[in-house]
Write a protein that holds these residues in place. Structure first.
Motif, PDB file in Angstrom:
ATOM      1  N   ARG A  27      28.740  42.537  41.396  1.00 19.31           N
ATOM      2  CA  ARG A  27      30.301  42.998  41.255  1.00 19.31           C
ATOM      3  C   ARG A  27      30.791  41.222  41.570  1.00 19.31           C
ATOM      4  O   ARG A  27      30.806  40.942  40.481  1.00 19.31           O
ATOM      5  CB  ARG A  27      30.808  43.503  42.189  1.00 19.31           C
ATOM      6  CG  ARG A  27      30.104  44.304  41.963  1.00 19.31           C
ATOM      7  CD  ARG A  27      31.221  45.490  43.424  1.00 19.31           C
ATOM      8  NE  ARG A  27      31.159  47.222  43.243  1.00 19.31           N
ATOM      9  CZ  ARG A  27      31.199  48.283  44.425  1.00 19.31           C
ATOM     10  NH1 ARG A  27      31.360  47.805  45.344  1.00 19.31           N
ATOM     11  NH2 ARG A  27      30.721  49.061  43.874  1.00 19.31           N
ATOM     12  N   SER A  28      30.472  40.317  42.412  1.00 21.72           N
ATOM     13  CA  SER A  28      31.097  39.081  41.752  1.00 21.72           C
ATOM     14  C   SER A  28      30.695  38.097  40.514  1.00 21.72           C
ATOM     15  O   SER A  28      30.920  37.734  39.693  1.00 21.72           O
ATOM     16  CB  SER A  28      30.570  38.125  43.230  1.00 21.72           C
ATOM     17  OG  SER A  28      31.534  36.540  43.351  1.00 21.72           O
ATOM     18  N   ASP A  31      33.007  39.328  37.590  1.00 23.83           N
ATOM     19  CA  ASP A  31      33.518  38.838  37.769  1.00 23.83           C
ATOM     20  C   ASP A  31      33.732  38.399  37.099  1.00 23.83           C
ATOM     21  O   ASP A  31      34.834  37.648  36.584  1.00 23.83           O
ATOM     22  CB  ASP A  31      34.672  39.526  39.265  1.00 23.83           C
ATOM     23  CG  ASP A  31      34.348  40.782  39.775  1.00 23.83           C
ATOM     24  OD1 ASP A  31      34.557  42.267  38.425  1.00 23.83           O
ATOM     25  OD2 ASP A  31      34.909  41.099  40.470  1.00 23.83           O
ATOM     26  N   TYR A  34      33.480  38.248  33.524  1.00 22.67           N
ATOM     27  CA  TYR A  34      34.959  38.689  32.580  1.00 22.67           C
ATOM     28  C   TYR A  34      35.521  37.129  32.412  1.00 22.67           C
ATOM     29  O   TYR A  34      36.852  37.096  31.472  1.00 22.67           O
ATOM     30  CB  TYR A  34      35.065  39.894  33.127  1.00 22.67           C
ATOM     31  CG  TYR A  34      34.317  41.277  32.889  1.00 22.67           C
ATOM     32  CD1 TYR A  34      34.385  41.474  31.510  1.00 22.67           C
ATOM     33  CD2 TYR A  34      33.832  41.868  33.601  1.00 22.67           C
ATOM     34  CE1 TYR A  34      33.768  42.797  30.873  1.00 22.67           C
ATOM     35  CE2 TYR A  34      33.512  43.396  33.573  1.00 22.67           C
ATOM     36  CZ  TYR A  34      33.181  43.564  32.221  1.00 22.67           C
ATOM     37  OH  TYR A  34      32.709  44.713  32.081  1.00 22.67           O
ATOM     38  N   GLN A  35      35.712  36.372  33.828  1.00 22.66           N
ATOM     39  CA  GLN A  35      37.005  35.756  33.411  1.00 22.66           C
ATOM     40  C   GLN A  35      36.337  34.814  32.924  1.00 22.66           C
ATOM     41  O   GLN A  35      37.007  33.861  31.772  1.00 22.66           O
ATOM     42  CB  GLN A  35      37.285  35.356  35.150  1.00 22.66           C
ATOM     43  CG  GLN A  35      37.519  35.860  36.254  1.00 22.66           C
ATOM     44  CD  GLN A  35      37.399  35.266  38.021  1.00 22.66           C
ATOM     45  OE1 GLN A  35      36.693  34.767  37.780  1.00 22.66           O
ATOM     46  NE2 GLN A  35      38.065  36.032  38.637  1.00 22.66           N
ATOM     47  N   LYS A  89      26.268  44.144  34.461  1.00 22.22           N
ATOM     48  CA  LYS A  89      25.831  46.014  34.503  1.00 22.22           C
ATOM     49  C   LYS A  89      25.644  46.620  34.783  1.00 22.22           C
ATOM     50  O   LYS A  89      25.263  47.381  36.188  1.00 22.22           O
ATOM     51  CB  LYS A  89      26.905  46.653  32.962  1.00 22.22           C
ATOM     52  CG  LYS A  89      28.287  46.099  32.959  1.00 22.22           C
ATOM     53  CD  LYS A  89      28.824  46.805  31.846  1.00 22.22           C
ATOM     54  CE  LYS A  89      31.048  47.367  31.800  1.00 22.22           C
ATOM     55  NZ  LYS A  89      30.514  47.666  30.121  1.00 22.22           N
TER      56      LYS A  89
END
Length: 146
Positions: A27-28, A31, A34-35, A89
């Motif tokens: 998950r990190s 993230d 996405y950043q 994902k």
């Protein structure tokens, strides 16, 4: 048997903890992806604004070609980044499934241990009840014959 189940439960707990850590890491990473994507998109937008501003002040063909090539490179980078999204994902989905499976496994061992403990307690209660019944019968017979 109980020691073996306790051992298996401890191993299942460890696998569940490892799966939870892997899920957190996945998950990190998603993230972070996405950043990074957001930063590239912002950089591209800022660059487009600079290109328009410079264009209004006049650009020669060489400057325009250079700026346009750079913009094309940014577009290609964004395209590659967006293709990588499915990898991140999928990684999260796989880690979630692994965590769910390991949690289910741990719960199964806990249920089995609890079932064994309940059976053991039930057998102990039955033994005690039988002893109490035998004692009562002996007491009753002693009083009856005395």
């Amino acid at each position: 048997m109980e020691n073996a189940l306790e051992f298996l439960l401890e191993q299942a707990k460890e696998r569940e903890n490892q799966a939870a850590l892997a899920l957190g890491q996945a998950r990190s990473e998603l993230d972070g992806y996405y950043q990074q994507l957001e930063q590239i998109e912002k950089y591209r937008l800022d660059y487009c604004h600079q290109l328009v501003d410079r264009g209004q002040n006049g650009l020669n063909a060489s400057q325009y070609a250079h700026l346009n090539r750079f913009l094309t490179t940014l577009d290609e980078t964004l395209s590659k980044q967006k293709q990588a999204e499915s990898h991140f994902k999928d990684q999260v989905a796989n880690c979630e499934q692994n965590w769910f499976d390991s949690r289910k496994n741990r719960r199964s061992y806990e249920w089995l241990i609890e079932k064994k403990q309940n059976e053991k307690q039930r057998a102990q209660n039955q033994r005690e009840q039988k002893q109490m019944d035998e004692f009562s019968t002996l007491q009753f017979n002693r009083h009856r014959f005395n």
